[in-house]
Motif scaffolding. Structure first.
Motif, PDB file in Angstrom:
ATOM      1  N   CYS A 144      -5.692   4.349  -3.810  1.00 34.51           N
ATOM      2  CA  CYS A 144      -6.019   2.965  -3.410  1.00 34.51           C
ATOM      3  C   CYS A 144      -7.202   2.359  -4.148  1.00 34.51           C
ATOM      4  O   CYS A 144      -7.054   1.359  -4.841  1.00 34.51           O
ATOM      5  CB  CYS A 144      -6.338   2.898  -1.915  1.00 34.51           C
ATOM      6  SG  CYS A 144      -5.035   3.437  -0.830  1.00 34.51           S
ATOM      7  N   ASP A 193       0.863  -1.175   0.000  1.00 34.42           N
ATOM      8  CA  ASP A 193       0.000   0.000   0.000  1.00 34.42           C
ATOM      9  C   ASP A 193       0.909   1.237   0.000  1.00 34.42           C
ATOM     10  O   ASP A 193       1.515   1.563   1.023  1.00 34.42           O
ATOM     11  CB  ASP A 193      -0.860  -0.057   1.268  1.00 34.42           C
ATOM     12  CG  ASP A 193      -2.012   0.913   1.251  1.00 34.42           C
ATOM     13  OD1 ASP A 193      -2.099   1.722   0.322  1.00 34.42           O
ATOM     14  OD2 ASP A 193      -2.835   0.863   2.191  1.00 34.42           O
ATOM     15  N   ASP A 194       1.077   1.856  -1.159  1.00 37.78           N
ATOM     16  CA  ASP A 194       1.866   3.103  -1.274  1.00 37.78           C
ATOM     17  C   ASP A 194       3.380   2.874  -1.438  1.00 37.78           C
ATOM     18  O   ASP A 194       4.182   3.614  -0.859  1.00 37.78           O
ATOM     19  CB  ASP A 194       1.647   4.053  -0.076  1.00 37.78           C
ATOM     20  CG  ASP A 194       0.222   4.560   0.067  1.00 37.78           C
ATOM     21  OD1 ASP A 194      -0.650   4.141  -0.721  1.00 37.78           O
ATOM     22  OD2 ASP A 194      -0.024   5.364   0.985  1.00 37.78           O
ATOM     23  N   ASP A 205      -0.116  -0.723  -4.794  1.00 38.74           N
ATOM     24  CA  ASP A 205      -1.335  -0.176  -5.423  1.00 38.74           C
ATOM     25  C   ASP A 205      -1.122   1.223  -5.995  1.00 38.74           C
ATOM     26  O   ASP A 205      -1.788   1.637  -6.944  1.00 38.74           O
ATOM     27  CB  ASP A 205      -2.517  -0.167  -4.441  1.00 38.74           C
ATOM     28  CG  ASP A 205      -2.296   0.745  -3.240  1.00 38.74           C
ATOM     29  OD1 ASP A 205      -1.135   1.123  -2.949  1.00 38.74           O
ATOM     30  OD2 ASP A 205      -3.299   1.089  -2.566  1.00 38.74           O
ATOM     31  N   ASN A 206      -0.193   1.980  -5.407  1.00 40.60           N
ATOM     32  CA  ASN A 206       0.101   3.347  -5.870  1.00 40.60           C
ATOM     33  C   ASN A 206       1.390   3.782  -5.193  1.00 40.60           C
ATOM     34  O   ASN A 206       1.920   3.071  -4.338  1.00 40.60           O
ATOM     35  CB  ASN A 206      -1.051   4.319  -5.552  1.00 40.60           C
ATOM     36  CG  ASN A 206      -1.393   4.379  -4.085  1.00 40.60           C
ATOM     37  OD1 ASN A 206      -2.393   3.822  -3.648  1.00 40.60           O
ATOM     38  ND2 ASN A 206      -0.563   5.036  -3.277  1.00 40.60           N
ATOM     39  N   HIS A 266       1.895   2.355   3.943  1.00 35.74           N
ATOM     40  CA  HIS A 266       0.963   3.479   4.110  1.00 35.74           C
ATOM     41  C   HIS A 266       1.290   4.208   5.411  1.00 35.74           C
ATOM     42  O   HIS A 266       1.756   3.605   6.367  1.00 35.74           O
ATOM     43  CB  HIS A 266      -0.466   2.928   4.152  1.00 35.74           C
ATOM     44  CG  HIS A 266      -1.540   3.941   3.910  1.00 35.74           C
ATOM     45  ND1 HIS A 266      -1.872   4.893   4.839  1.00 35.74           N
ATOM     46  CD2 HIS A 266      -2.358   4.140   2.853  1.00 35.74           C
ATOM     47  CE1 HIS A 266      -2.857   5.650   4.350  1.00 35.74           C
ATOM     48  NE2 HIS A 266      -3.167   5.218   3.139  1.00 35.74           N
TER      49      HIS A 266
HETATM   50 CA   LIG Z   1      -2.490   2.949  -1.426  1.00 32.14          CA
END
Ligand SMILES: [Ca+2]
Length: 503
Positions: free
Chosen positions: A73, A33-34, A240-241, A169
């Motif tokens: 997300c 996540d991130d 995801d990003n 994150h």
């Molecule tokens: Ca994310």
């Protein structure tokens, strides 16, 4: 005829055949996540340690140009599950909205085909899926972990499992990176941040969580190995990003959209394969469907099976987009962006340049000032630079928080941090024209509502599901209180402030 032959060979390159190896492959999807490219050892980062990711790359394929469909997300994850571009997913093109139910996810298709399906921790989200008829997260029924999921697996059933960590994150526990032995002086600081020890400390705290994600992925892979299923499993490890820093996450620059990606699948992928072709996250779902020997007709992505088999393909560009991330503009407004990225250029179209890309300067509902940027010491230090840029240096405040022109064009080979906008430079007029046309063609072909109506208010009106109201944050106080605390030496207790970095 040629295209039919190509289609057949593509199909055969991934399709399990009933008489040869009749076992359908398992799929283990590991999503951080991130986490941004190039923050892994195998990409050359000298600080962050990612032995699991590096191993998957060495034993499978490493991708150097994998891009999330959207740097946020929920729209990113919806694209993974549906194989469709965010603008094709209705309200699902926004963060914190509803999961669309008009088209099947790869999880649903595989479940119908007899796969045991499940997920743990962060699946699709944040947002609501019950309101559109799902009784569990669209990434798969929720389990406490991989062990519980496997204990519930019907005998001999192939499976697809989604492991969604919330690392890296924010929020971070300050000083975890430095205390884990990472050296501030070894950090490569992207050119859109001020280069000082507090920013470096923030980056190693982010690295600390990447390492934690990497370790957890290693534990899942060890379980597969123990079960003897490692080699019949497609393992995908990605994010995801991009990193939760200014001008990264929620932006279409590389640090928002370019993703680490490694795929191990020894039955199809030669060890040490390196793929430079562009890949978009909409490509995962059609790949998984094809690998399971199933078919679909709703997805926009292009299966990766050919690339994984070492085939050369015509993937010379990737298309990127975003709509509303957090609810941070008065009136619940989105900030739309569309982009096309080639090996040399990045062209971004901002159809509503009168809006604030990072969010309003004072809070509107979520996060705080410039709320599309997660709070961090790096963010606050850049906020403190407002109006202080020196001639000849990039204005870091404006780059992160200022408004942007309708068009941006970067020579990414010469300008890897995408600081120098060439869109109004006459020497690049024909490049810009060509890329604008490519972008518009793609928007038209994929039914983007902004092709017909660039100022569409569709995503402004989509429901923002959380019900909260944040306050403006006292960022000056946050800077005053911040301390770097190395593990040893005279500063380990009282810490080193970062105020002096501002002068
Ligand atoms: Ca994310």
């Amino acid at each position: 005829m040629k295209s039919l032959f190509l289609a057949l060979s593509l199909l055969l390159s991934c399709f399990f055949t009933a008489n040869a190896q009749s076992k359908q492959p398992n799929i283990l999807f590991l999503i951080a996540d991130d986490w941004s490219f190039p923050h892994a050892g195998v990409y050359g980062d000298q600080v962050v340690r990612t032995p699991t990711f590096d191993r998957l790359a060495a034993e499978g394929a490493l991708f150097t140009n994998a891009y999330t469909a959207s740097p946020s997300c929920s729209p990113s994850r919806a694209s993974v599950l549906l194989g469709r571009y965010p603008h094709q997913n209705g309200d699902g093109g926004n963060l914190w909205s509803e999961f669309p139910n008009a088209q099947p996810t790869y999880v649903q298709i595989l479940e119908k085909a007899g796969y045991h399906t499940g997920s743990t921790r962060k699946g699709w989200g944040p947002g609501e899926f019950e309101v559109t008829g799902f009784d569990h997260n669209p990434a798969g029924k929720s389990y406490t972990g991989f062990a519980e999921f496997l204990a519930n697996r019907p005998d001999g059933a192939p499976f697809t499992f989604w492991f969604g960590s919330t690392d890296p994150h924010r929020e971070y526990v300050a000083n975890t990176g430095i205390q884990a032995g990472m050296k501030l002086e070894d950090v490569v600081v992207p050119g859109f941040f001020p280069d000082n020890d507090c920013v470096r400390n923030d980056i190693v705290d982010y690295y600390f969580e990447i390492e934690r994600f990497d370790r957890e992925c290693g534990q899942l892979i060890a379980m597969l190995e123990e079960m003897g299923e490692l080699d019949n499993t497609i393992i995908v490890m990605t994010s995801d990003n991009g990193m939760p820093f200014p001008r990264a996450k929620a932006n279409l620059y590389d640090y928002g959209t370019r993703m680490p990606l490694a795929i191990r699948w020894p039955k199809k992928v030669k060890p040490g394969t390196v793929v430079h072709d562009f890949v978009n996250f909409v490509d995962f779902a059609p790949s998984f469907v094809e690998a399971a020997g199933q078919s679909q007709n709703s997805m926009s992505g292009q299966s990766l099976c050919g690339l994984l088999a070492g085939e050369k393909q015509d993937r010379d560009q990737v298309f990127l987009e975003r709509e509303r991330h957090a609810n941070v503009r008065k009136g619940d407004l989105s900030y739309p962006m569309r982009a096309v990225r080639t090996h040399q250029y990045l062209y971004i179209w901002n159809p509503m340049p009168e809006r604030n890309p990072a969010g309003d300067p004072t809070v509107h509902q979520s996060v705080g000032q410039y709320g599309d940027v997660d709070h961090s010491i790096t963010k606050f230090l850049i906020m403190a630079l407002e109006g202080k840029s020196a001639a000849g240096f990039p204005d870091l405040f404006e780059l992160s928080f200022g408004q942007r022109p309708e068009e941006e064009l970067y020579d990414v080979e010469k300008d890897p941090y995408q600081l120098n906008n060439l869109a109004s430079n006459p020497s690049f007029a024909s490049v810009k024209e060509e890329m604008r046309k490519e972008l518009l063609d793609w928007m038209e072909q994929t039914g983007d509502p902004r092709f017909e109506n660039p100022k569409s208010t569709y995503w402004d009106e989509a429901r923002y599901t959380p019900d909260y109201q944040h306050e403006n944050i006292d960022w000056q106080k946050q800077i005053e209180e911040y301390r770097i605390r190395p593990p040893f030496g005279q500063f380990s207790r009282e810490g080193i402030p970062c105020l002096s970095d501002l002068e």
